[in-house]
Design a protein around this motif. Structure first.
Motif, PDB file in Angstrom:
ATOM      1  N   GLU A  46       1.028  -1.232  -0.057  1.00  0.00           N
ATOM      2  CA  GLU A  46       0.134   0.065  -0.141  1.00  0.00           C
ATOM      3  C   GLU A  46       0.726   1.281   0.166  1.00  0.00           C
ATOM      4  OE1 GLU A  46      -2.701  -0.279   3.559  1.00  0.00           O
ATOM      5  OE2 GLU A  46      -3.380  -2.161   2.938  1.00  0.00           O
ATOM      6  N   ALA A  47       0.466   2.324  -0.569  1.00  0.00           N
ATOM      7  CA  ALA A  47       1.396   3.489  -0.827  1.00  0.00           C
ATOM      8  C   ALA A  47       0.285   4.534  -0.216  1.00  0.00           C
ATOM      9  CB  ALA A  47       1.698   3.921  -2.020  1.00  0.00           C
ATOM     10  N   LEU A  48       0.696   5.278   0.806  1.00  0.00           N
ATOM     11  CA  LEU A  48      -0.119   6.227   1.374  1.00  0.00           C
ATOM     12  C   LEU A  48       0.454   7.634   1.443  1.00  0.00           C
ATOM     13  CD1 LEU A  48      -2.575   6.495   3.354  1.00  0.00           C
ATOM     14  CD2 LEU A  48      -1.277   6.575   5.063  1.00  0.00           C
ATOM     15  N   ALA A  49      -0.008   8.681   0.988  1.00  0.00           N
ATOM     16  CA  ALA A  49       0.303   9.990   0.888  1.00  0.00           C
ATOM     17  C   ALA A  49       0.483  10.491   2.436  1.00  0.00           C
ATOM     18  CB  ALA A  49      -0.458  10.975   0.307  1.00  0.00           C
ATOM     19  N   GLU A  50       1.793  10.743   2.750  1.00  0.00           N
ATOM     20  CA  GLU A  50       2.152  11.171   4.100  1.00  0.00           C
ATOM     21  C   GLU A  50       1.638  12.767   4.358  1.00  0.00           C
ATOM     22  OE1 GLU A  50       4.294   9.875   7.306  1.00  0.00           O
ATOM     23  OE2 GLU A  50       2.673   8.681   6.716  1.00  0.00           O
ATOM     24  N   GLU A  51       1.647  13.460   3.163  1.00  0.00           N
ATOM     25  CA  GLU A  51       1.535  14.941   3.280  1.00  0.00           C
ATOM     26  C   GLU A  51       0.797  14.914   1.844  1.00  0.00           C
ATOM     27  OE1 GLU A  51       5.027  17.405   2.956  1.00  0.00           O
ATOM     28  OE2 GLU A  51       6.092  15.441   2.968  1.00  0.00           O
ATOM     29  N   SER A  59       6.270  -3.234  17.690  1.00  0.00           N
ATOM     30  CA  SER A  59       6.368  -3.461  19.159  1.00  0.00           C
ATOM     31  C   SER A  59       4.887  -3.075  19.852  1.00  0.00           C
ATOM     32  CB  SER A  59       7.527  -2.206  19.728  1.00  0.00           C
ATOM     33  OG  SER A  59       7.674  -2.393  21.414  1.00  0.00           O
ATOM     34  N   SER A  60       4.807  -2.921  21.286  1.00  0.00           N
ATOM     35  CA  SER A  60       3.830  -2.492  21.985  1.00  0.00           C
ATOM     36  C   SER A  60       3.788  -1.085  22.307  1.00  0.00           C
ATOM     37  CB  SER A  60       3.425  -3.368  23.093  1.00  0.00           C
ATOM     38  OG  SER A  60       4.420  -3.224  24.000  1.00  0.00           O
ATOM     39  N   ARG A  61       2.466  -0.386  22.531  1.00  0.00           N
ATOM     40  CA  ARG A  61       2.448   0.859  23.050  1.00  0.00           C
ATOM     41  C   ARG A  61       3.059   1.157  24.294  1.00  0.00           C
ATOM     42  NH1 ARG A  61      -0.461   3.468  26.157  1.00  0.00           N
ATOM     43  NH2 ARG A  61      -1.750   1.726  26.438  1.00  0.00           N
ATOM     44  N   ALA A 118       3.117  11.936  15.392  1.00  0.00           N
ATOM     45  CA  ALA A 118       2.522  10.497  15.449  1.00  0.00           C
ATOM     46  C   ALA A 118       2.297  10.128  17.060  1.00  0.00           C
ATOM     47  CB  ALA A 118       3.440   9.517  14.943  1.00  0.00           C
ATOM     48  N   SER A 119       1.391   9.192  17.217  1.00  0.00           N
ATOM     49  CA  SER A 119       1.111   8.797  18.559  1.00  0.00           C
ATOM     50  C   SER A 119       1.887   7.599  18.989  1.00  0.00           C
ATOM     51  CB  SER A 119      -0.360   8.205  18.455  1.00  0.00           C
ATOM     52  OG  SER A 119      -0.737   7.053  17.763  1.00  0.00           O
ATOM     53  N   ARG A 152       1.273  15.648  22.942  1.00  0.00           N
ATOM     54  CA  ARG A 152       0.111  15.034  22.358  1.00  0.00           C
ATOM     55  C   ARG A 152       0.062  14.694  21.113  1.00  0.00           C
ATOM     56  NH1 ARG A 152      -5.027  13.391  23.991  1.00  0.00           N
ATOM     57  NH2 ARG A 152      -6.585  13.276  22.295  1.00  0.00           N
ATOM     58  N   ASN A 153       0.289  13.423  20.679  1.00  0.00           N
ATOM     59  CA  ASN A 153       0.499  12.817  19.451  1.00  0.00           C
ATOM     60  C   ASN A 153       1.567  13.617  18.831  1.00  0.00           C
ATOM     61  OD1 ASN A 153      -1.534  11.129  19.616  1.00  0.00           O
ATOM     62  ND2 ASN A 153      -3.044  12.612  18.709  1.00  0.00           N
ATOM     63  N   ARG A 154       2.649  14.015  19.359  1.00  0.00           N
ATOM     64  CA  ARG A 154       4.148  14.465  18.919  1.00  0.00           C
ATOM     65  C   ARG A 154       5.289  14.361  19.680  1.00  0.00           C
ATOM     66  NH1 ARG A 154       5.600  19.508  20.643  1.00  0.00           N
ATOM     67  NH2 ARG A 154       5.785  20.172  18.368  1.00  0.00           N
TER      68      ARG A 154
END
Length: 215
Positions: free
Chosen positions: A97-102, A185-187, A174-175, A207-209
């Motif tokens: 899969e190819a996803l646009a990061e921006e 890995s695990s959170r 990112a979270s 938060r998420n960064r």
């Protein structure tokens, strides 16, 4: 239908100096735009074009049968996807899969031209071989990281790759769960590592960064 001009292509892909190749890239390629979060390719679907990145970045990944995501590599301007090249030449459906990061622009080259240009344009062949070489080197580095590096070293390597992909921006958006997914890995483990790194003055958490202070 939006097309690129040869001069723009040459500035982003400096390996291409053959005017005939630049002209045919401009003539046969079309510009496609994707917003952040859009899928450019999906697993199991036919590969109809090769994406030559003009701006932005793509995240190339695989998913297992339980829908767990495995990050393979990032693509930046001046690059293309080795997996899509392989699928085009082998006439198989996409394995990734190819996803646009921006927000991203690609020059879409029809897949049926890949083989034809390998014989007609030496610079195209050299470009394809360089892409394969770069991806193979990344694969070796990933194997080395898994086999020989501790998770904290892998985490810092991951941050450095993200920073490079973002043009030097040291804030990773990112979270903890997303980072854990990328590193398989695990959170909980990633959160503990990040808190220790923050205590050591290596990162600042939000938060998420994650702001990387030391690389």
């Amino acid at each position: 239908m939006i097309q690129a001009d040869p001069q723009t292509i040459s500035s982003i892909f400096p390996l291409f100096t053959d005017q005939r190749l630049l002209n045919v890239l401009a003539d046969r390629g079309t510009i496609r735009t994707y917003a952040a979060g859009d899928y450019v390719m999906d697993r199991g679907m036919p590969v109809e074009f090769i994406p030559l990145l003009l701006t932005g970045s793509l995240r190339i990944m695989r998913r297992d049968d339980e829908d767990k995501e495995l990050l393979l590599y990032y693509l930046r301007a001046g690059e293309t996807c080795a997996s899509s090249l392989t699928c085009c030449m082998g006439k198989t459906n996409s394995e990734v899969e190819a996803l646009a990061e921006e927000d991203t622009e690609v020059l879409a080259i029809p897949s049926n031209l890949v083989d034809e240009w390998m014989e007609e344009f030496p610079e195209w062949k050299a470009f394809v071989m360089r892409i394969y070489h770069d991806r193979f080197q990344e694969l070796l580095e990933t194997i080395d990281a898994i086999a020989f590096q501790q998770l904290d070293e892998r985490l810092m390597r991951y941050f450095n790759e993200r920073i490079d992909n973002q043009g030097g921006d040291n804030v990773i958006k990112a979270s903890h769960q997303e980072i854990a997914n990328d590193l398989h890995s695990s959170r909980e483990v990633i959160s503990r590592l990040l808190k220790q790194m923050e205590k050591n003055g290596m990162v600042t958490l939000g938060r998420n960064r994650v702001e990387v202070l030391e690389s």
